[in-house]
Design a protein around this motif. Structure first.
Motif, PDB file in Angstrom:
ATOM      1  N   GLN A  23       6.707   8.400  -4.876  1.00  0.00           N
ATOM      2  CA  GLN A  23       8.026   7.759  -4.757  1.00  0.00           C
ATOM      3  C   GLN A  23       8.260   7.049  -6.151  1.00  0.00           C
ATOM      4  O   GLN A  23       9.302   6.506  -6.458  1.00  0.00           O
ATOM      5  CB  GLN A  23       8.135   7.092  -3.664  1.00  0.00           C
ATOM      6  CG  GLN A  23       8.408   8.073  -2.369  1.00  0.00           C
ATOM      7  CD  GLN A  23       8.519   7.069  -1.074  1.00  0.00           C
ATOM      8  OE1 GLN A  23       7.416   6.829  -0.525  1.00  0.00           O
ATOM      9  NE2 GLN A  23       9.568   6.835  -0.734  1.00  0.00           N
ATOM     10  N   TRP A 124       2.204  12.412   1.531  1.00  0.00           N
ATOM     11  CA  TRP A 124       2.807  13.420   1.589  1.00  0.00           C
ATOM     12  C   TRP A 124       2.807  14.473   0.472  1.00  0.00           C
ATOM     13  O   TRP A 124       3.497  15.423   0.499  1.00  0.00           O
ATOM     14  CB  TRP A 124       4.234  12.995   1.865  1.00  0.00           C
ATOM     15  CG  TRP A 124       4.433  12.227   3.084  1.00  0.00           C
ATOM     16  CD1 TRP A 124       3.640  11.897   4.129  1.00  0.00           C
ATOM     17  CD2 TRP A 124       5.881  11.487   3.495  1.00  0.00           C
ATOM     18  NE1 TRP A 124       4.095  11.018   5.075  1.00  0.00           N
ATOM     19  CE2 TRP A 124       5.348  10.804   4.852  1.00  0.00           C
ATOM     20  CE3 TRP A 124       7.029  11.500   2.822  1.00  0.00           C
ATOM     21  CZ2 TRP A 124       6.318  10.090   5.281  1.00  0.00           C
ATOM     22  CZ3 TRP A 124       7.896  10.806   3.604  1.00  0.00           C
ATOM     23  CH2 TRP A 124       7.633   9.837   4.912  1.00  0.00           C
ATOM     24  N   ASN A 167      -0.370   8.584   6.094  1.00  0.00           N
ATOM     25  CA  ASN A 167       0.957   7.885   6.283  1.00  0.00           C
ATOM     26  C   ASN A 167       1.853   8.573   7.220  1.00  0.00           C
ATOM     27  O   ASN A 167       2.123   9.938   6.785  1.00  0.00           O
ATOM     28  CB  ASN A 167       1.514   7.571   5.015  1.00  0.00           C
ATOM     29  CG  ASN A 167       2.683   6.697   5.165  1.00  0.00           C
ATOM     30  OD1 ASN A 167       3.039   5.718   5.694  1.00  0.00           O
ATOM     31  ND2 ASN A 167       4.294   7.399   5.166  1.00  0.00           N
ATOM     32  N   GLU A 168       2.101   8.229   8.407  1.00  0.00           N
ATOM     33  CA  GLU A 168       3.170   8.808   9.279  1.00  0.00           C
ATOM     34  C   GLU A 168       3.073  10.470   9.557  1.00  0.00           C
ATOM     35  O   GLU A 168       3.847  11.418   9.131  1.00  0.00           O
ATOM     36  CB  GLU A 168       4.518   8.577   8.595  1.00  0.00           C
ATOM     37  CG  GLU A 168       4.892   7.255   8.531  1.00  0.00           C
ATOM     38  CD  GLU A 168       6.269   7.020   7.966  1.00  0.00           C
ATOM     39  OE1 GLU A 168       6.904   7.971   7.627  1.00  0.00           O
ATOM     40  OE2 GLU A 168       6.548   5.672   7.817  1.00  0.00           O
ATOM     41  N   ASN A 293       4.506   1.461  11.177  1.00  0.00           N
ATOM     42  CA  ASN A 293       5.808   1.323  10.245  1.00  0.00           C
ATOM     43  C   ASN A 293       7.000   1.529  11.184  1.00  0.00           C
ATOM     44  O   ASN A 293       6.834   2.186  12.222  1.00  0.00           O
ATOM     45  CB  ASN A 293       5.936   2.724   9.398  1.00  0.00           C
ATOM     46  CG  ASN A 293       5.023   2.831   8.318  1.00  0.00           C
ATOM     47  OD1 ASN A 293       4.105   1.602   8.329  1.00  0.00           O
ATOM     48  ND2 ASN A 293       4.817   3.702   7.510  1.00  0.00           N
ATOM     49  N   TYR A 295      11.518   0.944  11.623  1.00  0.00           N
ATOM     50  CA  TYR A 295      12.854   0.756  10.927  1.00  0.00           C
ATOM     51  C   TYR A 295      13.891   0.646  12.000  1.00  0.00           C
ATOM     52  O   TYR A 295      14.819  -0.152  11.549  1.00  0.00           O
ATOM     53  CB  TYR A 295      12.941   1.963   9.951  1.00  0.00           C
ATOM     54  CG  TYR A 295      12.179   2.269   8.637  1.00  0.00           C
ATOM     55  CD1 TYR A 295      11.002   2.800   8.707  1.00  0.00           C
ATOM     56  CD2 TYR A 295      12.260   1.210   7.716  1.00  0.00           C
ATOM     57  CE1 TYR A 295       9.998   2.605   7.574  1.00  0.00           C
ATOM     58  CE2 TYR A 295      11.809   1.329   6.534  1.00  0.00           C
ATOM     59  CZ  TYR A 295      10.430   1.867   6.519  1.00  0.00           C
ATOM     60  OH  TYR A 295       9.568   1.759   5.583  1.00  0.00           O
ATOM     61  N   GLU A 352       5.022  -0.856   7.299  1.00  0.00           N
ATOM     62  CA  GLU A 352       6.334  -0.648   6.500  1.00  0.00           C
ATOM     63  C   GLU A 352       7.234  -1.264   7.260  1.00  0.00           C
ATOM     64  O   GLU A 352       7.361  -0.858   8.675  1.00  0.00           O
ATOM     65  CB  GLU A 352       6.541   0.766   6.448  1.00  0.00           C
ATOM     66  CG  GLU A 352       5.870   1.291   5.122  1.00  0.00           C
ATOM     67  CD  GLU A 352       6.117   2.963   4.926  1.00  0.00           C
ATOM     68  OE1 GLU A 352       7.425   3.207   5.283  1.00  0.00           O
ATOM     69  OE2 GLU A 352       5.370   3.802   4.711  1.00  0.00           O
ATOM     70  N   TRP A 393       8.871  -2.873   3.208  1.00  0.00           N
ATOM     71  CA  TRP A 393       8.946  -1.415   2.325  1.00  0.00           C
ATOM     72  C   TRP A 393      10.356  -1.673   1.778  1.00  0.00           C
ATOM     73  O   TRP A 393      11.367  -1.770   2.429  1.00  0.00           O
ATOM     74  CB  TRP A 393       9.115  -0.344   3.236  1.00  0.00           C
ATOM     75  CG  TRP A 393       9.212   1.211   2.306  1.00  0.00           C
ATOM     76  CD1 TRP A 393      10.532   1.741   1.931  1.00  0.00           C
ATOM     77  CD2 TRP A 393       8.346   1.763   1.878  1.00  0.00           C
ATOM     78  NE1 TRP A 393      10.232   2.637   1.241  1.00  0.00           N
ATOM     79  CE2 TRP A 393       9.041   2.838   1.195  1.00  0.00           C
ATOM     80  CE3 TRP A 393       6.897   1.746   1.739  1.00  0.00           C
ATOM     81  CZ2 TRP A 393       8.401   3.743   0.403  1.00  0.00           C
ATOM     82  CZ3 TRP A 393       6.297   2.757   0.794  1.00  0.00           C
ATOM     83  CH2 TRP A 393       7.204   3.715   0.467  1.00  0.00           C
ATOM     84  N   GLU A 400      13.649   8.161  -2.369  1.00  0.00           N
ATOM     85  CA  GLU A 400      13.638   8.155  -0.713  1.00  0.00           C
ATOM     86  C   GLU A 400      13.708   9.489  -0.583  1.00  0.00           C
ATOM     87  O   GLU A 400      14.318   9.957   0.250  1.00  0.00           O
ATOM     88  CB  GLU A 400      14.788   7.317  -0.404  1.00  0.00           C
ATOM     89  CG  GLU A 400      14.981   7.466   1.198  1.00  0.00           C
ATOM     90  CD  GLU A 400      13.850   6.625   1.840  1.00  0.00           C
ATOM     91  OE1 GLU A 400      12.984   6.041   1.205  1.00  0.00           O
ATOM     92  OE2 GLU A 400      13.743   7.285   3.250  1.00  0.00           O
ATOM     93  N   TRP A 401      12.784  10.535  -0.858  1.00  0.00           N
ATOM     94  CA  TRP A 401      12.577  11.808  -0.333  1.00  0.00           C
ATOM     95  C   TRP A 401      13.802  12.777  -0.571  1.00  0.00           C
ATOM     96  O   TRP A 401      14.526  12.798  -1.702  1.00  0.00           O
ATOM     97  CB  TRP A 401      11.901  11.718   0.822  1.00  0.00           C
ATOM     98  CG  TRP A 401      10.725  10.794   0.894  1.00  0.00           C
ATOM     99  CD1 TRP A 401      10.574   9.775   1.436  1.00  0.00           C
ATOM    100  CD2 TRP A 401       9.525  11.154   0.164  1.00  0.00           C
ATOM    101  NE1 TRP A 401       9.212   9.455   1.327  1.00  0.00           N
ATOM    102  CE2 TRP A 401       8.503  10.074   0.284  1.00  0.00           C
ATOM    103  CE3 TRP A 401       8.807  12.398  -0.678  1.00  0.00           C
ATOM    104  CZ2 TRP A 401       7.225  10.104  -0.135  1.00  0.00           C
ATOM    105  CZ3 TRP A 401       7.708  12.117  -0.959  1.00  0.00           C
ATOM    106  CH2 TRP A 401       6.892  11.101  -0.712  1.00  0.00           C
ATOM    107  N   PHE A 409      15.582   1.070  -1.145  1.00  0.00           N
ATOM    108  CA  PHE A 409      14.851   0.072  -0.173  1.00  0.00           C
ATOM    109  C   PHE A 409      14.163  -1.020  -1.023  1.00  0.00           C
ATOM    110  O   PHE A 409      13.403  -1.933  -0.209  1.00  0.00           O
ATOM    111  CB  PHE A 409      13.827   0.770   0.472  1.00  0.00           C
ATOM    112  CG  PHE A 409      14.107   1.679   1.571  1.00  0.00           C
ATOM    113  CD1 PHE A 409      14.548   2.988   1.497  1.00  0.00           C
ATOM    114  CD2 PHE A 409      13.885   1.129   3.018  1.00  0.00           C
ATOM    115  CE1 PHE A 409      15.130   3.560   2.643  1.00  0.00           C
ATOM    116  CE2 PHE A 409      14.466   1.977   4.072  1.00  0.00           C
ATOM    117  CZ  PHE A 409      14.968   3.140   3.913  1.00  0.00           C
TER     118      PHE A 409
HETATM  119  O1  LIG Z   1      12.356   5.861   4.839  1.00  0.00           O
HETATM  120  C1  LIG Z   1      11.813   4.801   4.318  1.00  0.00           C
HETATM  121  C2  LIG Z   1      10.269   5.057   4.199  1.00  0.00           C
HETATM  122  N1  LIG Z   1       9.666   5.434   5.448  1.00  0.00           N
HETATM  123  N2  LIG Z   1       8.249   5.410   5.544  1.00  0.00           N
HETATM  124  C3  LIG Z   1       7.665   6.305   4.581  1.00  0.00           C
HETATM  125  C4  LIG Z   1       8.555   6.079   3.214  1.00  0.00           C
HETATM  126  O2  LIG Z   1       7.869   6.999   2.179  1.00  0.00           O
HETATM  127  C5  LIG Z   1       9.878   5.900   3.302  1.00  0.00           C
HETATM  128  O3  LIG Z   1      10.398   5.876   2.040  1.00  0.00           O
END
Ligand SMILES: OC[C@H]1NNC[C@@H](O)[C@@H]1O
Length: 441
Positions: A23, A124, A167-168, A293, A295, A352, A393, A400-401, A409
């Motif tokens: 990112q 990722w 991560n996630e 994490n 949100y 996050e 974060w 942002e993917w 962010f």
């Molecule tokens: O969507 C915001 C964030 N969420 N968690 C993983 C991160 O890579 C994202 O940018």
């Protein structure tokens, strides 16, 4: 500014900011191999405006300035990720020395500034060469990932404060193989079931391999959403419960109870790898800390026409961020207290939390968002959750993917034409909380 004082969180509580390699780094040079996000983002239709991480925030070259921003802000720690394809371009085998050199300089730069390195091994950006072999659908990824983890440990482990494997995992598996929103973009329940197991098998295999090398302070980072019924009707409450299983309990039950939740397994069972149950001791290998994490929350209703998972998210009434996520700080308190009450008493870090806006460096909504969620951390601590740190974060506006660069962010604004960094008022709010002053170098 915030309505909290740093001392409220406890003497040893750590504040940090978080990023991820794909990112922010750019730097698709110096021997870095291709990742699944390089291919996914250049495939039309996958990403807003077909934007890619080719240049991103040019952190590969501008990392000293970015570390200065962390130090100037008064942060204690920096959560970053290693890019697997930068270190091992083909995913296995040959190491890219220029990649090792980059992370050597970056980590030493953190230590010189008094920043504790919180590393994530996988955020990722899977090497494309491993995707060519099936990626997360291939059980061998557990060993590929463990070998990569050991390579990172041997090169950098002595300087890392903590190491997170993945991560996630929900995003790695379900978002990317069931919903097709992230790379590699599958929409297939069989792929999702197998990836949902292999990602946790890879985690546990890597933890065991790192322990064998003397690895310490090992954990994993999972993302959580509070799932609520769109109405009080039993079918909608049932939809929320099922989503809670898919998003939250698959990982919590797998990692801390050594078994997958039966309600989700009922849907996945025909597609799971043979003998997956034999892997659960590895999946639930003990860890030292757990990253959370968080949100937002989600409202769900029963949707029988939706096939395998008969549910649908519905629009909620609360104030929303620019990415359309409701602002629901109570959910962070709920998640933290639930994990500490029902799953584990190891230290927790909020790894996050933050919100997206479209533009601007004066961001009162983001200050209010952080203030509310920091209050949720305090409330969870009061209810017994052993929360040891909090990472916003993100440090910088970044890629942002699938949303590309529009959804910002960052605590620090990035002008992608000039790469100029400009601290936002939310950065100043943290600086004031952490140092008692608003100052810049
Ligand atoms: O969507 C915001 C964030 N969420 N968690 C993983 C991160 O890579 C994202 O940018």
């Amino acid at each position: 500014m915030f309505s909290h004082k740093r001392a409220d969180f406890g003497e040893d509580f750590l504040f940090g900011a978080a990023t991820a390699a794909y990112q922010i780094e750019g730097g698709q040079t110096d021997g870095r191999g291709s990742s699944i996000w390089d291919t996914f983002s250049t495939t039309p239709g996958n990403v807003h405006n077909s934007e890619t991480g080719k240049f991103a925030c040019d952190h590969y070259n501008r990392w000293p300035e970015d570390l200065d921003l962390l130090a100037d802000g008064g942060f204690d720690a920096y959560r970053f990720s290693f890019a697997w394809p930068r270190l091992i371009p083909e995913g296995v085998g040959q190491v890219n020395q220029k990649g090792v050199d980059f992370y050597d300089r970056l980590i030493d730069g953190m230590l010189e500034r008094g920043l504790k390195p919180f590393a994530t091994l996988y955020h990722w950006d899977l090497p494309s060469a491993l995707q060519d072999k099936g990626g997360w659908l291939n059980r061998d990824i557990a060993d590929w990932f463990a070998d990569y983890a050991v390579m990172v440990h041997k090169n950098f482990g002595d300087r890392l404060e903590t190491t997170a494997t993945i991560n996630e995992p929900w995003c790695v598996a379900f978002l990317s193989h069931m919903l097709g929103v992230h790379a590699p973009g599958y929409r297939d329940i069989r792929a999702a079931a197998r990836a949902s197991h292999h990602v946790l098998l890879a985690h546990g295999t890597a933890i065991n391999a790192l322990r064998a090398e003397g690895g310490k302070n090992l954990g994993i980072v999972c993302n959580f959403e509070v799932a609520q019924g769109a109405t009080g009707k039993p079918e909608d409450m049932g939809a929320a419960r099922l989503w809670d299983g898919i998003f939250n309990r698959w990982y919590l039950d797998g990692l801390f109870k050594g078994k997958y939740p039966s309600d989700v397994l009922a849907h996945f069972a025909p597609h799971m790898p043979d003998d997956f149950a034999d892997d659960m001791a590895v999946v639930s290998t003990p860890i030292d800390w757990f990253g959370v994490n968080y949100y937002t929350r989600g409202l769900y209703e029963h949707a029988p026409e939706r096939g395998a998972f008969p549910l649908r998210k519905v629009d909620g009434p609360l104030e929303k961020t620019a990415i359309g996520w409701e602002i629901f700080p109570e959910g962070l308190e709920e998640i933290l207290t639930r994990i500490s009450a029902d799953y584990t008493d190891i230290p927790l870090y909020v790894t996050e939390n933050g919100m997206a806006e479209i533009e601007g460096t004066d961001d009162p909504r983001r200050i209010a968002y952080y203030n509310g969620h920091l209050g949720a951390v305090l409330a969870a601590q009061k209810r017994g959750a052993d929360v040891r740190g909090y990472f916003g974060w993100s440090l910088l506006d970044n890629y942002e993917w699938a949303e590309g660069y529009d959804k910002r962010f960052g605590l620090v604004h990035v002008d992608y034409k000039t790469q100029k960094r400009t601290p936002k008022s939310s950065y100043r709010a943290f600086q004031s909380l952490l140092t008692g002053a608003n100052r810049s170098r």
